[in-house]
Design an enzyme around this catalytic site. Structure first.
Site, short mmCIF file in Angstrom:
data_model
loop_
_atom_site.label_atom_id
_atom_site.label_comp_id
_atom_site.label_asym_id
_atom_site.label_seq_id
_atom_site.Cartn_x
_atom_site.Cartn_y
_atom_site.Cartn_z
N LYS A 187 4.02 20.15 -0.20
CA LYS A 187 3.71 20.20 -1.65
C LYS A 187 2.97 21.47 -2.05
O LYS A 187 3.22 22.05 -3.10
CB LYS A 187 2.93 18.97 -2.08
CG LYS A 187 1.60 18.82 -1.39
CD LYS A 187 1.28 17.38 -1.11
CE LYS A 187 0.80 17.26 0.31
NZ LYS A 187 1.51 16.46 1.19
N LYS A 212 1.18 17.86 -6.45
CA LYS A 212 2.26 16.89 -6.70
C LYS A 212 2.60 16.81 -8.18
O LYS A 212 3.78 16.75 -8.55
CB LYS A 212 1.84 15.51 -6.15
CG LYS A 212 1.76 15.50 -4.62
CD LYS A 212 1.06 14.25 -4.11
CE LYS A 212 1.03 14.19 -2.59
NZ LYS A 212 0.14 13.15 -2.08
N GLU A 263 12.01 15.63 -1.26
CA GLU A 263 11.63 14.28 -1.69
C GLU A 263 10.27 13.86 -1.12
O GLU A 263 9.48 13.18 -1.80
CB GLU A 263 12.71 13.29 -1.24
CG GLU A 263 12.60 11.90 -1.82
CD GLU A 263 12.65 11.90 -3.34
OE1 GLU A 263 13.73 12.12 -3.90
OE2 GLU A 263 11.61 11.66 -3.96
N ASP A 267 -4.52 17.89 -3.71
CA ASP A 267 -3.25 17.28 -3.28
C ASP A 267 -2.49 16.70 -4.48
O ASP A 267 -1.30 16.96 -4.66
CB ASP A 267 -3.58 16.18 -2.24
CG ASP A 267 -2.38 15.41 -1.76
OD1 ASP A 267 -1.65 15.94 -0.91
OD2 ASP A 267 -2.16 14.29 -2.26
N ILE A 323 8.16 7.17 -1.70
CA ILE A 323 8.72 6.75 -3.00
C ILE A 323 9.83 7.72 -3.39
O ILE A 323 9.60 8.93 -3.45
CB ILE A 323 7.65 6.74 -4.11
CG1 ILE A 323 6.49 5.83 -3.75
CG2 ILE A 323 8.26 6.35 -5.45
CD1 ILE A 323 5.35 5.82 -4.78
N GLU A 326 -9.14 13.43 5.89
CA GLU A 326 -9.33 14.37 6.99
C GLU A 326 -10.81 14.66 7.18
O GLU A 326 -11.63 14.28 6.34
CB GLU A 326 -8.57 15.66 6.66
CG GLU A 326 -7.17 15.33 6.22
CD GLU A 326 -6.20 16.46 6.40
OE1 GLU A 326 -6.56 17.46 7.04
OE2 GLU A 326 -5.08 16.31 5.90
N THR A 365 2.52 13.53 12.92
CA THR A 365 2.91 12.15 12.62
C THR A 365 4.26 12.09 11.91
O THR A 365 5.15 11.33 12.30
CB THR A 365 1.82 11.52 11.72
OG1 THR A 365 0.57 11.71 12.36
CG2 THR A 365 2.05 10.04 11.51
N VAL A 366 4.42 12.92 10.87
CA VAL A 366 5.66 12.85 10.08
C VAL A 366 6.84 13.38 10.91
O VAL A 366 7.91 12.78 10.95
CB VAL A 366 5.52 13.62 8.75
CG1 VAL A 366 6.84 13.63 7.98
CG2 VAL A 366 4.42 13.01 7.89
N GLY A 422 2.24 8.37 5.45
CA GLY A 422 2.50 7.57 6.65
C GLY A 422 3.78 8.02 7.34
O GLY A 422 4.67 8.59 6.73
N1 HSE Z 1 -3.21 13.11 1.82
C1 HSE Z 1 -2.24 12.51 0.98
C2 HSE Z 1 -2.78 11.22 0.39
C3 HSE Z 1 -0.94 12.19 1.65
O1 HSE Z 1 -3.88 10.80 0.70
O2 HSE Z 1 -2.07 10.64 -0.42
C4 HSE Z 1 -0.09 13.40 1.85
O3 HSE Z 1 0.19 14.02 0.62
#
Ligand code: HSE
Length: 422
Positions: free
Chosen positions: A94, A194, A118, A190, A125, A179, A14-15, A296
């Site tokens: 990440k 970050k 980024e 995740d 963001i 997922e 997707t990205v 997204g």
């Molecule tokens: N899976 C992450 C989220 C997006 O739900 O924010 C990608 O880091």
């Protein structure tokens, strides 16, 4: 005319496809090739040269920049090869940066190339480059945020539709947020990657992710949501990192990811659905908050392409690397253990509805120097048990743990959930 910047893209999910679409109007950037797992898969975009071996791109002398949007740790050796071949890197990965950033940044420095990332934190963001550039005059005391859209969507749905965690997880999976194996999102991994990356740049220290305390949202019930609401809070998965002094007075970082009761008066309480938010507190700026889409196709592509264009603008100058894009620090943060952190706590307790039970809870709190902000029994349940809610003032995590152990031993009291309060 300026020289064209030549890219190799690893990953056309997707990205990756979003990046190709967003790049289409830029005539001075050329996609030389892309590496994918499945060569015959149908995609929205056409790339003239596809390979299933990403090393083909890392070793291609025509390529200036590797754009890595595949994710996972499998690309580590590919990126190391690309850096040794003097290619700049743009990545959204990440986990790779949180686990192996130190080695990659050292290698990039040795080879005079830069790594831009980024998109690795909070998708669309802009937060990495603003911390390194516009906010570089600041000394930060804390970074806190909602960094995972999937869990924020699930918690928002639980709260607004009064549904169970499992029903909301299924909904998140149907919508493509979560997922099939949702562990990475719902158990806080995740968000942990970050906040490790944000802590690294906000505090100029290397971070050991194995020392970050992490707790997910699977233990949050709709009853906790309802009770939190009654007491003036929302429940959010919060990633936070703050400077503090340990018991010996040494400066350290308190970094963690876990659910929190967030007062409805705070801006983070208003962040709904899959939106992300990052709040920084620093001097001289004070508090600033960045809000937007954390994932997204197009929001993430916005960050990836922004990084590519930053490298492009650098290419046209005198060839020196922008100081803001270079990683300067090499020493590790002194990370505090969760037991030594200070928090307010919400406790949901199930107890026998017998005379003196609340007294026993109060005595146990007193024994460990825990001051109460609220204690309330919500009537008597059908099975004659009592649901008792306690909200404490600030105390050490080790003391609340001792208090819980103590009170569960001495009476028919079970602490069914313990959530920290913001
Ligand atoms: N899976 C992450 C989220 C997006 O739900 O924010 C990608 O880091």
């Amino acid at each position: 005319m300026d020289k064209k910047l030549k890219l190799g893209i690893i990953g056309l999910g997707t990205v990756g496809q979003g990046v190709v679409k967003v790049l289409s109007p830029f005539d001075d950037i050329e996609i030389v090739g892309a590496a994918v797992k499945n060569l015959s898969k149908k995609r929205d975009v056409e790339i003239k040269c596809l390979t299933d071996n990403p090393f083909d791109l890392a070793n291609n002398v025509d390529i200036d920049v590797i754009v890595e949007v595949a994710g996972g740790l499998g690309v580590y050796d590919v990126l190391k090869t690309a850096i040794k071949n003097k290619k700049h890197i743009v990545t959204a990965n990440k986990e790779l940066l949180a686990r192996h950033g130190s080695e990659l940044f050292d290698l990039a420095r040795e080879n005079d190339v830069i790594i831009m990332y980024e998109a690795a934190v909070a998708g669309g963001i802009p937060i990495i480059y603003p911390i390194k550039s516009s906010l570089s005059a600041n000394s930060f005391s804390s970074v806190a945020g909602i960094l995972n859209g999937t869990t924020n969507y699930i918690l928002t749905k639980m709260e607004e539709d009064n549904l169970s965690y499992h029903d909301c997880l299924l909904k998140a999976q149907e919508l493509g947020y979560a997922e099939t194996d949702p562990t990475g999102d719902v158990e806080g991994y995740d968000a942990m990657y970050k906040i490790a990356i944000l802590s690294n740049i906000a505090f100029n220290k290397r971070i050991d992710i194995d020392k970050i305390y992490r707790e997910g949202i699977s233990n949050i019930s709709s009853l906790d949501m309802k009770l939190a609401d009654e007491f003036g809070y929302k429940i959010k998965l919060i990633a936070l990192s703050k400077k503090m002094n340990d018991l010996s007075g040494n400066e350290c970082l308190d970094i963690r990811v876990h659910p929190m009761l967030v007062s409805k008066n705070k801006s983070l309480a208003d962040i709904k659905n899959a939106t992300n938010a990052v709040m920084l507190d620093g001097f001289p700026v004070g508090e600033v908050m960045f809000v937007g889409a954390g994932a997204g196709e197009f929001p993430t592509a916005s960050s990836v392409v922004g990084d590519i264009l930053t490298i492009k603008s650098e290419f046209n100058s005198n060839g020196e690397i922008l100081p803001m894009t270079v990683c300067h620090h090499s020493d590790y943060a002194n990370q505090i253990n969760i037991e030594d952190t200070i928090n307010c706590y919400y406790l949901r307790i199930k107890a026998a509805n017998t005379p003196g039970t609340i007294g026993k809870i109060g005595l146990a709190c007193g024994k460990y120097n825990i001051n109460l902000s609220c204690i309330l029994q919500k009537g008597v349940n059908d099975d004659r048990s009592a649901t008792i809610i306690v909200i404490t003032e600030e105390c050490y995590e080790k003391d609340i743990n001792l208090m819980i152990k103590d009170v569960e031993q001495t009476s028919e009291v079970r602490v069914l959930n313990r959530i920290r309060v913001m």
